[in-house]
Motif scaffolding. Structure first.
Motif, PDB file in Angstrom:
ATOM      1  N   GLN A 126       0.824  -1.200   0.000  1.00 12.90           N
ATOM      2  CA  GLN A 126       0.000   0.000   0.000  1.00 12.90           C
ATOM      3  C   GLN A 126       0.864   1.259   0.000  1.00 12.90           C
ATOM      4  OE1 GLN A 126      -3.281  -0.256  -0.330  1.00 12.90           O
ATOM      5  NE2 GLN A 126      -3.246  -2.483  -0.170  1.00 12.90           N
ATOM      6  N   PHE A 127       1.941   1.252   0.769  1.00 13.41           N
ATOM      7  CA  PHE A 127       2.870   2.382   0.837  1.00 13.41           C
ATOM      8  C   PHE A 127       3.508   2.651  -0.525  1.00 13.41           C
ATOM      9  CE2 PHE A 127       7.354   3.731   1.793  1.00 13.41           C
ATOM     10  CZ  PHE A 127       7.054   5.038   2.187  1.00 13.41           C
ATOM     11  N   VAL A 128       3.922   1.575  -1.200  1.00  9.18           N
ATOM     12  CA  VAL A 128       4.592   1.736  -2.502  1.00  9.18           C
ATOM     13  C   VAL A 128       3.615   2.207  -3.574  1.00  9.18           C
ATOM     14  CG1 VAL A 128       5.757   0.481  -4.372  1.00  9.18           C
ATOM     15  CG2 VAL A 128       6.415   0.074  -1.993  1.00  9.18           C
ATOM     16  N   THR A 129       2.424   1.602  -3.627  1.00 11.63           N
ATOM     17  CA  THR A 129       1.488   1.917  -4.708  1.00 11.63           C
ATOM     18  C   THR A 129       0.681   3.191  -4.466  1.00 11.63           C
ATOM     19  OG1 THR A 129      -0.198   0.471  -3.702  1.00 11.63           O
ATOM     20  CG2 THR A 129       1.258  -0.496  -5.382  1.00 11.63           C
ATOM     21  N   LYS A 130       0.412   3.519  -3.214  1.00 11.98           N
ATOM     22  CA  LYS A 130      -0.475   4.655  -2.935  1.00 11.98           C
ATOM     23  C   LYS A 130       0.247   5.896  -2.418  1.00 11.98           C
ATOM     24  CE  LYS A 130      -4.712   1.995  -2.183  1.00 11.98           C
ATOM     25  NZ  LYS A 130      -4.260   0.642  -2.455  1.00 11.98           N
ATOM     26  N   ALA A 180      16.867  -5.539  12.280  1.00 10.92           N
ATOM     27  CA  ALA A 180      15.457  -5.370  11.923  1.00 10.92           C
ATOM     28  C   ALA A 180      14.968  -3.984  12.325  1.00 10.92           C
ATOM     29  CB  ALA A 180      14.616  -6.447  12.599  1.00 10.92           C
ATOM     30  N   PHE A 181      15.304  -3.560  13.528  1.00  6.68           N
ATOM     31  CA  PHE A 181      14.911  -2.228  13.996  1.00  6.68           C
ATOM     32  C   PHE A 181      15.519  -1.141  13.106  1.00  6.68           C
ATOM     33  CE2 PHE A 181      16.124   1.386  16.860  1.00  6.68           C
ATOM     34  CZ  PHE A 181      14.870   1.976  16.885  1.00  6.68           C
ATOM     35  N   THR A 182      16.787  -1.295  12.754  1.00  2.26           N
ATOM     36  CA  THR A 182      17.464  -0.313  11.897  1.00  2.26           C
ATOM     37  C   THR A 182      16.795  -0.219  10.528  1.00  2.26           C
ATOM     38  OG1 THR A 182      19.573  -0.779  12.995  1.00  2.26           O
ATOM     39  CG2 THR A 182      19.674   0.311  10.855  1.00  2.26           C
ATOM     40  N   TYR A 183      16.444  -1.372   9.961  1.00  7.53           N
ATOM     41  CA  TYR A 183      15.799  -1.410   8.642  1.00  7.53           C
ATOM     42  C   TYR A 183      14.462  -0.677   8.658  1.00  7.53           C
ATOM     43  CZ  TYR A 183      12.995  -3.446   4.859  1.00  7.53           C
ATOM     44  OH  TYR A 183      12.161  -3.626   3.787  1.00  7.53           O
ATOM     45  N   PHE A 184      13.621  -0.986   9.632  1.00  7.21           N
ATOM     46  CA  PHE A 184      12.310  -0.343   9.706  1.00  7.21           C
ATOM     47  C   PHE A 184      12.448   1.158   9.933  1.00  7.21           C
ATOM     48  CE2 PHE A 184      10.670  -4.623  11.398  1.00  7.21           C
ATOM     49  CZ  PHE A 184      10.364  -5.046  10.113  1.00  7.21           C
ATOM     50  N   LEU A 185      13.412   1.544  10.757  1.00  6.99           N
ATOM     51  CA  LEU A 185      13.616   2.958  11.056  1.00  6.99           C
ATOM     52  C   LEU A 185      13.990   3.734   9.795  1.00  6.99           C
ATOM     53  CD1 LEU A 185      13.601   4.773  13.624  1.00  6.99           C
ATOM     54  CD2 LEU A 185      16.088   4.462  13.699  1.00  6.99           C
ATOM     55  N   LEU A 186      14.878   3.161   8.987  1.00  7.17           N
ATOM     56  CA  LEU A 186      15.333   3.841   7.773  1.00  7.17           C
ATOM     57  C   LEU A 186      14.243   3.944   6.708  1.00  7.17           C
ATOM     58  CD1 LEU A 186      18.955   2.377   7.407  1.00  7.17           C
ATOM     59  CD2 LEU A 186      18.294   4.670   8.168  1.00  7.17           C
ATOM     60  N   LEU A 187      13.285   3.018   6.724  1.00  7.99           N
ATOM     61  CA  LEU A 187      12.192   3.082   5.755  1.00  7.99           C
ATOM     62  C   LEU A 187      11.381   4.371   5.892  1.00  7.99           C
ATOM     63  CD1 LEU A 187      10.667  -0.526   5.660  1.00  7.99           C
ATOM     64  CD2 LEU A 187      11.854   0.660   3.814  1.00  7.99           C
ATOM     65  N   GLY A 188      11.395   4.950   7.076  1.00  5.10           N
ATOM     66  CA  GLY A 188      10.643   6.180   7.309  1.00  5.10           C
ATOM     67  C   GLY A 188      11.173   7.369   6.538  1.00  5.10           C
ATOM     68  N   GLU A 195      11.055   7.602  -2.671  1.00  2.06           N
ATOM     69  CA  GLU A 195      10.891   7.005  -3.998  1.00  2.06           C
ATOM     70  C   GLU A 195      11.012   5.481  -3.873  1.00  2.06           C
ATOM     71  OE1 GLU A 195      10.184   8.538  -6.788  1.00  2.06           O
ATOM     72  OE2 GLU A 195      10.415  10.615  -6.100  1.00  2.06           O
ATOM     73  N   PRO A 196      10.305   4.707  -4.730  1.00  2.00           N
ATOM     74  CA  PRO A 196      10.389   3.243  -4.637  1.00  2.00           C
ATOM     75  C   PRO A 196      11.805   2.696  -4.747  1.00  2.00           C
ATOM     76  CG  PRO A 196       8.545   3.869  -6.026  1.00  2.00           C
ATOM     77  CD  PRO A 196       9.301   5.133  -5.724  1.00  2.00           C
ATOM     78  N   TRP A 197      12.638   3.295  -5.623  1.00  2.85           N
ATOM     79  CA  TRP A 197      13.977   2.758  -5.839  1.00  2.85           C
ATOM     80  C   TRP A 197      14.847   2.881  -4.592  1.00  2.85           C
ATOM     81  CZ3 TRP A 197      18.213   5.789  -5.003  1.00  2.85           C
ATOM     82  CH2 TRP A 197      18.037   7.177  -5.032  1.00  2.85           C
ATOM     83  N   GLN A 198      14.516   3.836  -3.712  1.00  8.67           N
ATOM     84  CA  GLN A 198      15.323   4.025  -2.505  1.00  8.67           C
ATOM     85  C   GLN A 198      15.174   2.863  -1.522  1.00  8.67           C
ATOM     86  OE1 GLN A 198      13.876   7.800  -1.077  1.00  8.67           O
ATOM     87  NE2 GLN A 198      14.993   8.988  -2.621  1.00  8.67           N
ATOM     88  N   ILE A 199      14.124   2.074  -1.711  1.00 12.27           N
ATOM     89  CA  ILE A 199      13.924   0.921  -0.840  1.00 12.27           C
ATOM     90  C   ILE A 199      14.887  -0.207  -1.204  1.00 12.27           C
ATOM     91  CG2 ILE A 199      12.241  -0.817  -0.063  1.00 12.27           C
ATOM     92  CD1 ILE A 199      10.036   1.163  -0.655  1.00 12.27           C
TER      93      ILE A 199
END
Length: 417
Positions: free
Chosen positions: A251-255, A302-310, A314-318
């Protein structure tokens, strides 16, 4: 020279595990089950919210029912597997329910019919993977493998599940774009049919350790132990964070980021590419290092990954962040099961299902919270919620899991299964 040495070590360890009797067949089954999962999980929120037309809250309840069915039914199956019914027969049963359940998903669009199918048929299907892993532990015991080798063996075993995810989400996205959800679910049903035929034709019944004390299989006996409870609490929180992430990401990526279903497929396919070599490396590392320390590192990643997603816009940055995701999954998904199996080595089916059921309860909490919160909070802000969950889980494991670390260090390094 160093690259050649690393490749040689990886090759040597894969071949070592490959030569264990029955493991080539188990590798194939792990790949098949992983492929079927990778076709459904990344697109589940798109199916429920966009295809069926559920509200976010209704979808959260739907996924909660799916998780509750998996926990309750797989618990009953686990008790049977450690006492009476052979794991092969149970694997046949759970594969058959997968064929039926996903076939129904291909055609049903009524909310209540889908919920009934999810609870009973897919709930039984959820026992397939824990029973497969417990079967693998029985094979190791039958072949007198030293327990010091178990983390490596199980990580290589888990690697084949990850291999399926290197192609599964991207292939699932392509199927979704070309033949829709109907064709996608029929492919998932076909994969379970292939698993069913493989089990019937190629797997043997393996002898299990007979439990004379029926109290050993009572889950409550083990949950009340403080060090087990603490580790399970941390696992529950990380599982809740992961489940919210899995539903929120499409949902985050598409919307929010205006990406496509193919972007979603690629995002979910990137981590497993790196998980494969990482799992073998982690397995080798685990033979020389305390598993508790490695699992703690996995929780921190895991915590670091989720934190950086914030911070993504842009989709490519993921894509590059998926390297961190691969690192944490290669540790937590690979080592956590053998880590928890060590708590109850005499009942691997119960131990495996105990851990998986706790993670499923965490998923249940995550599914429900996703449905409730995403009605009022943006998909972007949902990232903050599951980052907080992962952070608390990491802190609990770090500061309250020391008893397990001390216990593991006091044990002999090599024990026979």
């Amino acid at each position: 020279m160093m690259k050649k040495a690393v490749f040689s070590i990886l090759k040597e360890n894969v071949l070592f595990v490959w030569r264990i009797p029955s493991f080539p067949v188990l590798f194939l089954l792990n790949f098949i089950f992983g492929l079927s999962t990778s076709f459904f999980v990344p697109f589940s929120s798109l199916f429920g919210i966009d295809e069926v037309g559920m509200s976010n809250t209704a979808f959260g309840i739907f996924m909660t029912l799916l998780a509750i069915g998996g926990v309750s039914i797989s618990s009953l199956i686990a008790k049977r597997s450690d006492t009476s019914i052979s794991r092969k027969r149970l694997l046949i049963l759970t594969s058959l329910t997968g064929v039926l359940g996903y076939t129904f998903f291909a055609f049903l669009r009524n909310y209540f019919a889908l919920a009934f199918t999810a609870f009973f048929l897919l709930g039984a299907t959820a026992a397939s993977v824990p029973q497969l892993w417990a079967y693998a532990r029985d094979i190791l015991r039958e072949n007198n493998m030293p327990s010091s080798k178990t983390p490596l063996i199980m990580n290589v075993f888990r690697m084949f599940f990850a291999l399926s995810w290197t192609v599964g989400p991207a292939l699932g996205a392509w199927l979704l774009l070309t033949i829709g959800f109907k064709g996608l679910f029929l492919m998932v049903a076909a994969s379970h049919l292939l698993a069913l035929l493989t089990i019937v034709l190629l797997l043997k019944d393996v002898a299990k350790q007979v439990l004379t004390d029926k109290d050993k299989i009572k889950v409550t006996r083990w949950i009340v132990k403080p060090h087990i409870f603490v580790n399970l609490a941390a696992a529950l929180l990380l599982s809740a964070a992961t489940s919210i992430h899995m539903l929120n990401m499409p949902q985050f990526v598409t919307k929010v980021l205006n990406g496509s279903e193919m972007d979603v497929g690629v995002i979910f396919s990137v981590p497993p590419i790196f998980e494969v070599p990482m799992m073998i490396a982690v397995g080798v590392w685990a033979t020389r290092t305390d598993n508790a320390l490695l699992v703690k590192i996995g929780y921190g990643l895991a915590f670091t990954y989720f934190l950086l997603l914030g911070f993504v816009t842009e989709p490519w940055q993921i894509y590059p962040l998926q390297l961190i995701s691969a690192a944490h999954v290669s540790i937590t998904a690979g080592l956590a099961i053998s880590y928890f199996q060590d708590f109850i080595p005499e009942a691997p089916g119960t131990a495996t299902t105990l851990y998986m059921n706790v993670t499923k309860i965490g998923s249940t909490v995550g599914y429900l919270l996703f449905g409730l919160f995403s009605e009022f909070i943006s998909y972007e802000n949902m990232i903050n919620i599951y980052s907080f969950f992962a952070g608390v889980g990491f802190l609990i494991f770090t500061f309250f899991g020391n008893e397990k670390i001390k216990c593991s260090r006091s044990k002999p390094k090599v024990q026979e299964l």
